[in-house]
Design an enzyme around this catalytic site. Sequence first.
Site, PDB file in Angstrom:
ATOM      1  N   TRP A  69       4.490   9.708   7.774  1.00 60.05           N
ATOM      2  CA  TRP A  69       4.712   8.285   7.510  1.00 60.05           C
ATOM      3  C   TRP A  69       4.887   8.115   6.011  1.00 60.05           C
ATOM      4  CZ3 TRP A  69       1.895   4.830   4.430  1.00 60.05           C
ATOM      5  CH2 TRP A  69       2.468   3.546   4.380  1.00 60.05           C
ATOM      6  N   GLU A  99       6.880   8.440  11.942  1.00 61.01           N
ATOM      7  CA  GLU A  99       6.301   7.131  12.268  1.00 61.01           C
ATOM      8  C   GLU A  99       7.066   5.985  11.618  1.00 61.01           C
ATOM      9  OE1 GLU A  99       2.245   6.680  10.977  1.00 61.01           O
ATOM     10  OE2 GLU A  99       2.031   4.709  11.921  1.00 61.01           O
ATOM     11  N   LYS A 129       7.916   1.788  10.860  1.00 61.25           N
ATOM     12  CA  LYS A 129       7.168   0.569  10.519  1.00 61.25           C
ATOM     13  C   LYS A 129       8.152  -0.550  10.244  1.00 61.25           C
ATOM     14  CE  LYS A 129       3.258  -0.833   7.640  1.00 61.25           C
ATOM     15  NZ  LYS A 129       2.202  -0.372   6.714  1.00 61.25           N
ATOM     16  N   ASP A 160       3.261   3.121  16.313  1.00 60.62           N
ATOM     17  CA  ASP A 160       1.998   2.510  15.871  1.00 60.62           C
ATOM     18  C   ASP A 160       1.982   1.079  16.409  1.00 60.62           C
ATOM     19  OD1 ASP A 160       0.217   0.887  14.217  1.00 60.62           O
ATOM     20  OD2 ASP A 160       0.021   2.642  12.923  1.00 60.62           O
ATOM     21  N   HIS A 178       2.960  -1.896  14.124  1.00 60.61           N
ATOM     22  CA  HIS A 178       4.142  -1.778  13.269  1.00 60.61           C
ATOM     23  C   HIS A 178       5.364  -2.530  13.758  1.00 60.61           C
ATOM     24  CE1 HIS A 178       2.853   1.960  10.747  1.00 60.61           C
ATOM     25  NE2 HIS A 178       1.986   0.973  10.713  1.00 60.61           N
ATOM     26  N   HIS A 184      -0.117   5.767  17.583  1.00 56.90           N
ATOM     27  CA  HIS A 184      -1.167   5.305  16.683  1.00 56.90           C
ATOM     28  C   HIS A 184      -1.685   4.021  17.298  1.00 56.90           C
ATOM     29  CE1 HIS A 184      -0.556   7.405  12.541  1.00 56.90           C
ATOM     30  NE2 HIS A 184      -0.894   8.232  13.508  1.00 56.90           N
ATOM     31  N   ASP A 217      -2.012  -8.009   9.158  1.00 52.22           N
ATOM     32  CA  ASP A 217      -2.632  -6.680   9.106  1.00 52.22           C
ATOM     33  C   ASP A 217      -2.331  -5.884  10.369  1.00 52.22           C
ATOM     34  OD1 ASP A 217      -4.343  -4.572   8.140  1.00 52.22           O
ATOM     35  OD2 ASP A 217      -5.715  -5.188   9.722  1.00 52.22           O
ATOM     36  N   ASP A 275      -3.856  -3.020  11.182  1.00 54.65           N
ATOM     37  CA  ASP A 275      -4.848  -1.957  11.405  1.00 54.65           C
ATOM     38  C   ASP A 275      -6.263  -2.438  11.687  1.00 54.65           C
ATOM     39  OD1 ASP A 275      -3.143   0.467  10.705  1.00 54.65           O
ATOM     40  OD2 ASP A 275      -2.877  -0.773   8.934  1.00 54.65           O
ATOM     41  N   ASP A 322      -5.453   4.520  14.688  1.00 51.39           N
ATOM     42  CA  ASP A 322      -5.134   4.186  13.300  1.00 51.39           C
ATOM     43  C   ASP A 322      -5.630   2.787  12.981  1.00 51.39           C
ATOM     44  OD1 ASP A 322      -4.214   4.027  10.766  1.00 51.39           O
ATOM     45  OD2 ASP A 322      -2.073   4.062  11.257  1.00 51.39           O
TER      46      ASP A 322
HETATM   47  C1  RNT Z   1       0.709   3.037   7.728  1.00 49.43           C
HETATM   48  C2  RNT Z   1       0.745   3.970   8.882  1.00 49.43           C
HETATM   49  C3  RNT Z   1       0.035   5.268   8.678  1.00 49.43           C
HETATM   50  C4  RNT Z   1      -1.261   5.131   7.904  1.00 49.43           C
HETATM   51  C5  RNT Z   1      -2.007   6.410   7.739  1.00 49.43           C
HETATM   52  C6  RNT Z   1      -3.117   6.280   6.763  1.00 49.43           C
HETATM   53  O1  RNT Z   1       1.153   1.788   8.009  1.00 49.43           O
HETATM   54  O2  RNT Z   1       0.254   3.327  10.022  1.00 49.43           O
HETATM   55  O3  RNT Z   1      -0.144   5.889   9.899  1.00 49.43           O
HETATM   56  O4  RNT Z   1      -2.091   4.181   8.500  1.00 49.43           O
HETATM   57  O5  RNT Z   1      -1.124   7.394   7.429  1.00 49.43           O
HETATM   58 ZN    ZN Z   2      -0.029   4.485  11.809  1.00 46.93          ZN
END
Ligand code: RNT
Ligand code: ZN
Length: 424
Positions: free
Chosen positions: A191, A232, A234, A265, A268, A292, A300, A302, A332
Amino acid sequence: MAMINDPQRVEQAYRLAKECYAAWGVDTEVALARLATVPISLHCWQGDDVNGFERQVDQIGGGLAVTGNYPGRAQTPDQLRDDLQQALSLIPGRHRLNLHASYAEPGGKPVPRNELGPEHFRGWIDWARQQGLGLDFNPTYFAHEKANDGLTLAHPDPGIRQFWIQHGIACRQIAATMGRMLGTPSVMNVWIPDGYKDQPADRQGPRQRLTESLDAVFAEPLDPNWIRDAVEAKLFGIGSEAYVVGSHEFYLGYAITRNKLLCLDAGHFHPTEVISDKISAVMLWLDQLLLHVSRGVRWDSDHVVTLTDELQAIAQELVRGDYLHRVHIGLDFFDASINRVAAWVIGTRCMIKALLMALVEPIDLLQQAESSGDLTARLALQEEFKTLPYGAVWDYYCLKSGVPVSRLWLDDIQRYEVDVLAKR
Ligand code: RNT
Ligand code: ZN
């Protein structure tokens, strides 16, 4: 009154639940046996707010932000391993650890990221072997002076690009060594933060450069028994709101044409867009997938994973599509406002609980209703299934796995907080 974790009470409740599921045509023993084979990859970075052990710059950068200042953050590799061990002791099943390159233990003087090697992860590999854990891995394309302007593999400066290509190549060797030494392939996920805060003048150039850089990173064929490469995507990050080079379309195309794993993810995408709907679409074109699992809340991406509708939908897709053997489940999230070890336990237990719920779902009945065109029955049954006694099956799974039943894991965490975290 019986205690929450009284084995007789837990087993009695399970017997009734098992009969109930049997009446719906579901064998809970089969479901539990299957559940025990599914590893979840715990992300090391929840334990220390994505700091790692080689911070050269003040900010993590890369559009990642960790908020909160709960005491007790792990500050050394040993502390982080202690915390992980504590978390894993409260989670049923056998799992994995997902490490970032910034968690290297060079010993003595810092090693530049493009010169990292397996020897700098000896401590992690030895520990993982003792614990019976597989390791997954990530190159770290943030928290670094060469990533300060928000561009790495897509940077217009060939020197900076080359540095990050070398980092990716070094990380693949590390991941492959981890996989070989532990006897289980290491998923290495790339990523990068690359993007622009405001409207770019050229959207194509950075994507062309990223393609070339990735091809250079992945040039050497490595044994899939040791390593699987993933990429990955986003939608946006903090400071890259207008444009992210590695978007979903970019990486879907890249993964398909290069035979890589795609990493989806959950945080994302657009807030109303869900990865549960994407799994069956991308699995037609990809051999394997990395998830993820995360929880987006407003800006946010995460937050700690909880048992949301979307988490249940993700698990249902994995089970209904028979994808469990083709999908690597990673977590994640990062939250520094609560006990960090508890955050791991909450998120991971929720992921496993969602998988259990999906495995005991009387899916045949739903699919029969659908294929016969009885959409009324499909909806009615879906709602009935929501109150089947999966909680009793979950408690029994925890009991049999030797981990605390129900909320009792929190007692261990509170003790650990007093004995260990508060003294840091
Ligand atoms: C970032 C990605 C990635 C990170 C990690 C720390 O938006 O989700 O996976 O969270 O690499
Ligand atoms: Zn991620």
